[in-house]
Write an enzyme that holds these catalytic residues in place. Structure first.
Site, mmCIF file in Angstrom:
data_model
loop_
_atom_site.group_PDB
_atom_site.id
_atom_site.type_symbol
_atom_site.label_atom_id
_atom_site.label_comp_id
_atom_site.label_asym_id
_atom_site.label_seq_id
_atom_site.Cartn_x
_atom_site.Cartn_y
_atom_site.Cartn_z
ATOM 1 N N GLU A 38 0.769 -1.104 -0.061
ATOM 2 C CA GLU A 38 -0.039 -0.102 -0.100
ATOM 3 C C GLU A 38 0.902 1.192 -0.106
ATOM 4 O O GLU A 38 2.029 1.175 0.779
ATOM 5 C CB GLU A 38 -0.763 -0.051 1.266
ATOM 6 C CG GLU A 38 -1.769 1.067 1.626
ATOM 7 C CD GLU A 38 -2.553 0.866 2.889
ATOM 8 O OE1 GLU A 38 -1.794 0.146 3.916
ATOM 9 O OE2 GLU A 38 -3.395 1.641 3.095
ATOM 10 N N LYS A 109 -9.399 1.642 -2.042
ATOM 11 C CA LYS A 109 -9.858 0.759 -0.563
ATOM 12 C C LYS A 109 -11.231 1.196 -0.143
ATOM 13 O O LYS A 109 -11.572 2.279 0.179
ATOM 14 C CB LYS A 109 -8.703 1.369 0.272
ATOM 15 C CG LYS A 109 -8.695 0.396 1.587
ATOM 16 C CD LYS A 109 -7.594 1.178 2.427
ATOM 17 C CE LYS A 109 -7.285 0.392 3.830
ATOM 18 N NZ LYS A 109 -6.182 0.831 4.402
ATOM 19 N N CYS A 142 -4.853 -3.584 2.657
ATOM 20 C CA CYS A 142 -4.587 -3.537 3.922
ATOM 21 C C CYS A 142 -5.976 -4.001 4.824
ATOM 22 O O CYS A 142 -6.477 -4.930 4.879
ATOM 23 C CB CYS A 142 -4.035 -2.433 4.573
ATOM 24 S SG CYS A 142 -3.002 -2.590 5.976
HETATM 25 C C1 ACM Z 1 -3.733 -0.150 7.072
HETATM 26 O O1 ACM Z 1 -4.940 -0.470 6.494
HETATM 27 N N1 ACM Z 1 -2.897 0.635 6.537
HETATM 28 C C2 ACM Z 1 -3.625 -0.782 8.457
#
Ligand code: ACM
Length: 263
Positions: A38, A109, A142
């Protein structure tokens, strides 16, 4: 196919240098699919919206996506990498999918983590899959791991491999991804980063490394250390992810009972 992760240690804000370091390493790698973390080239701990806007880029026209396309072409591999994306008035925590034929797409995301909620808009792309050589890949980023619905949605779309760019700071994810793989009979590749960031007056963040590849049977095929950059590629057979039979009486996805589940 050969698939793996590149666990990196980017320096905050040094986008060009971080891209060059990744590109330099790829020349000596035999790989069909490589997952990067990420925010792979910017770093993670933004201290304000101005900084987010400054480091966010258009997709696919921005320089980071173009650089990824260039090394995916040169080294004939597919790459999944996270970056802050600028789109109209919004910034998204996104991941691009590129390959030898160019730009394939972008995922934004869905489940933002902690202070990301201050700076980024919740993703509006939905979970998506792409056909990449012999595999169908799905992307989640993530903290999406914390919601089993993310991996399940990708599995229901036929993903063989979960590509999971991450900047993990909590300890649970590497073990949890064994369950995400097992409960969907799907490969997962989590690409995390290492190192610390402590920017402005913010509390330090330590990224936990432990990038990994997990098989549909829940076997950890490779796991990186907690603190060292590492590029690892393993040979996988995507057909393993297409056999959803648990035993002669149970077929994993077909046996679901959605009428009994909450939405
Ligand atoms: C995250 O979602 N960067 C922990």
């Amino acid at each position: 196919m050969k698939a793996g992760y590149f666990q990196t240690h980017p320096e905050f804000g040094e986008v060009n240098r971080n891209i060059e370091q990744v590109a330099a390493r790829l020349g000596s790698v035999d790989c069909d699919l490589l997952v990067l973390p990420e925010f792979a080239f910017t770093g993670y701990q933004f201290i304000g919206l101005e900084e987010v806007i400054e480091l966010s880029e258009r997709v696919p026209d921005g320089p980071t996506t173009q650089a990824c396309i260039e090394f995916a072409r040169r080294y004939r591999m597919h790459v999944v990498a996270g970056l802050p994306e600028k789109a109209g008035p919004h910034c998204y925590n996104s991941a691009i999918v590129v390959g030898p034929s160019g730009f394939l797409g972008c995922y934004r995301k869905t489940h933002l983590f902690c202070e990301e909620t201050l700076f980024f808009s919740p993703g509006d792309s939905g979970f998506k899959v792409w056909d990449v050589g012999p595999a169908r890949i799905g992307v989640m980023i993530c903290f999406d791991w914390y919601y089993p619905e993310s991996a399940r949605t990708l599995a229901l779309q036929g993903a063989d491999i979960l590509c999971h760019p991450s900047n993990l700071v909590l300890p649970h994810c590497p073990d949890a991804m064994v369950t995400r793989s097992l409960e969907n009979r799907i490969f997962s590749i989590t690409a995390n980063r290492v190192g610390q960031e402590a920017r402005g007056d913010k509390p330090p963040l330590t990224f936990i490394g432990k990038s990994e590849v997990v098989s549909p049977a829940g076997r950890i095929l490779a796991r990186a250390s907690a603190d060292t950059p590492e590029l690892t590629v393993v040979e996988i057979d995507v057909n393993e992810a297409r056999n959803k039979s648990i035993n002669p009486y149970n077929e994993l996805l077909k046996d679901r009972r959605p009428g009994h589940y909450c939405s």
